[in-house]
Design a protein around this motif. Structure first.
Motif, PDB file in Angstrom:
ATOM      1  N   LEU A  78       0.888  -1.156   0.000  1.00 19.20           N
ATOM      2  CA  LEU A  78       0.000   0.000   0.000  1.00 19.20           C
ATOM      3  C   LEU A  78       0.924   1.203   0.000  1.00 19.20           C
ATOM      4  CD1 LEU A  78      -2.700   1.528   0.317  1.00 19.20           C
ATOM      5  CD2 LEU A  78      -2.404   1.275   2.789  1.00 19.20           C
ATOM      6  N   ASN A  79       1.129   1.778  -1.182  1.00 18.19           N
ATOM      7  CA  ASN A  79       2.084   2.865  -1.351  1.00 18.19           C
ATOM      8  C   ASN A  79       1.563   4.185  -0.796  1.00 18.19           C
ATOM      9  OD1 ASN A  79       4.649   3.757  -2.454  1.00 18.19           O
ATOM     10  ND2 ASN A  79       3.422   4.887  -3.952  1.00 18.19           N
ATOM     11  N   ASP A  80       0.256   4.445  -1.016  1.00 21.14           N
ATOM     12  CA  ASP A  80      -0.304   5.721  -0.587  1.00 21.14           C
ATOM     13  C   ASP A  80      -1.819   5.667  -0.664  1.00 21.14           C
ATOM     14  OD1 ASP A  80      -0.378   8.357   0.266  1.00 21.14           O
ATOM     15  OD2 ASP A  80       0.555   9.192  -1.528  1.00 21.14           O
ATOM     16  N   SER A 128      -0.337 -16.150   0.772  1.00 21.81           N
ATOM     17  CA  SER A 128       1.089 -16.356   1.028  1.00 21.81           C
ATOM     18  C   SER A 128       1.893 -15.118   0.639  1.00 21.81           C
ATOM     19  CB  SER A 128       1.589 -17.579   0.253  1.00 21.81           C
ATOM     20  OG  SER A 128       1.381 -17.365  -1.142  1.00 21.81           O
ATOM     21  N   VAL A 129       1.235 -14.123   0.053  1.00 22.26           N
ATOM     22  CA  VAL A 129       1.875 -12.877  -0.392  1.00 22.26           C
ATOM     23  C   VAL A 129       1.784 -11.837   0.730  1.00 22.26           C
ATOM     24  CG1 VAL A 129       1.745 -11.005  -2.078  1.00 22.26           C
ATOM     25  CG2 VAL A 129       1.351 -13.363  -2.806  1.00 22.26           C
ATOM     26  N   ALA A 130       2.905 -11.226   1.064  1.00 22.29           N
ATOM     27  CA  ALA A 130       2.923 -10.186   2.096  1.00 22.29           C
ATOM     28  C   ALA A 130       2.158  -8.959   1.607  1.00 22.29           C
ATOM     29  CB  ALA A 130       4.353  -9.798   2.428  1.00 22.29           C
ATOM     30  N   PHE A 131       1.486  -8.283   2.529  1.00 23.53           N
ATOM     31  CA  PHE A 131       0.764  -7.048   2.218  1.00 23.53           C
ATOM     32  C   PHE A 131       1.143  -6.029   3.277  1.00 23.53           C
ATOM     33  CE2 PHE A 131      -3.657  -4.871   1.926  1.00 23.53           C
ATOM     34  CZ  PHE A 131      -3.195  -3.943   1.028  1.00 23.53           C
ATOM     35  N   ASP A 132       1.911  -5.016   2.871  1.00 22.41           N
ATOM     36  CA  ASP A 132       2.464  -4.027   3.810  1.00 22.41           C
ATOM     37  C   ASP A 132       1.982  -2.632   3.454  1.00 22.41           C
ATOM     38  OD1 ASP A 132       4.239  -6.034   4.923  1.00 22.41           O
ATOM     39  OD2 ASP A 132       5.451  -5.778   3.122  1.00 22.41           O
TER      40      ASP A 132
END
Length: 166
Positions: A134-136, A161-165
């Motif tokens: 989540l860039n912005d 299994s995919v990171a979400f930051d």
């Protein structure tokens, strides 16, 4: 013979006035305190109090031709309605290199509601995605919301299994 003086027990007028004034002040003070306590109970929270979070959950990824279809759960179950919530997302490959960027409109977002938004990362297969960022927050409208406050309120999590930051 002297006339007998008759003594009466009359209260001086100023003493009566002071007593009434004191009782009036005490009653007024009690009313003010009671009203102030009720107003404080119903007053909006302080500006520095943390607003209810907007939770974004990367819920599912599935192949869609040469793209990766993305299911994003948007949890606003404790917040107020938003007319618009537009986010800027990046998909990174397994080596951490940015591959695709997408702007997604998640609104309108009803108050106290959880919804699912579906969109595609075009041109990248799901197994190639190692991380979503989540860039912005590009736009956030509704109530007293602003782009900055919505970014602060947003929390990310993943069921994949995919990171979400953020």
């Amino acid at each position: 013979m002297e006339k007998a003086q008759v003594l009466t027990r009359e209260k001086p007028r100023n003493r009566v006035r002071i007593g009434r004034l004191a009782r009036g002040l005490v009653a007024g003070l009690a009313l003010t305190l009671a009203t102030g306590a009720r107003a404080q109970d119903t007053a909006p929270s302080a500006p520095d109090a943390k607003a209810a979070p907007i939770k974004l959950q990367l819920n599912r990824l599935e192949p869609a031709s040469e793209s990766c279809r993305t299911y994003l759960l948007v949890d606003n179950s404790r917040g107020t309605a938003l007319k618009s919530l537009k986010v800027d997302l990046f998909a990174f490959d397994q080596e951490g290199v940015a591959q695709k960027r997408v702007a997604v409109e998640l609104g309108p977002l009803p108050d106290r509601k959880t919804i699912v938004k579906i969109f595609d990362f075009t041109g990248i297969a799901c197994p190639k995605i190692g991380r979503v960022l989540l860039n912005d927050v590009l736009a956030c409208e509704g109530g007293e919301a602003s782009r900055e406050t919505c970014l602060e309120r947003t929390e990310t999590e993943t069921k994949t299994s995919v990171a979400f930051d953020r």
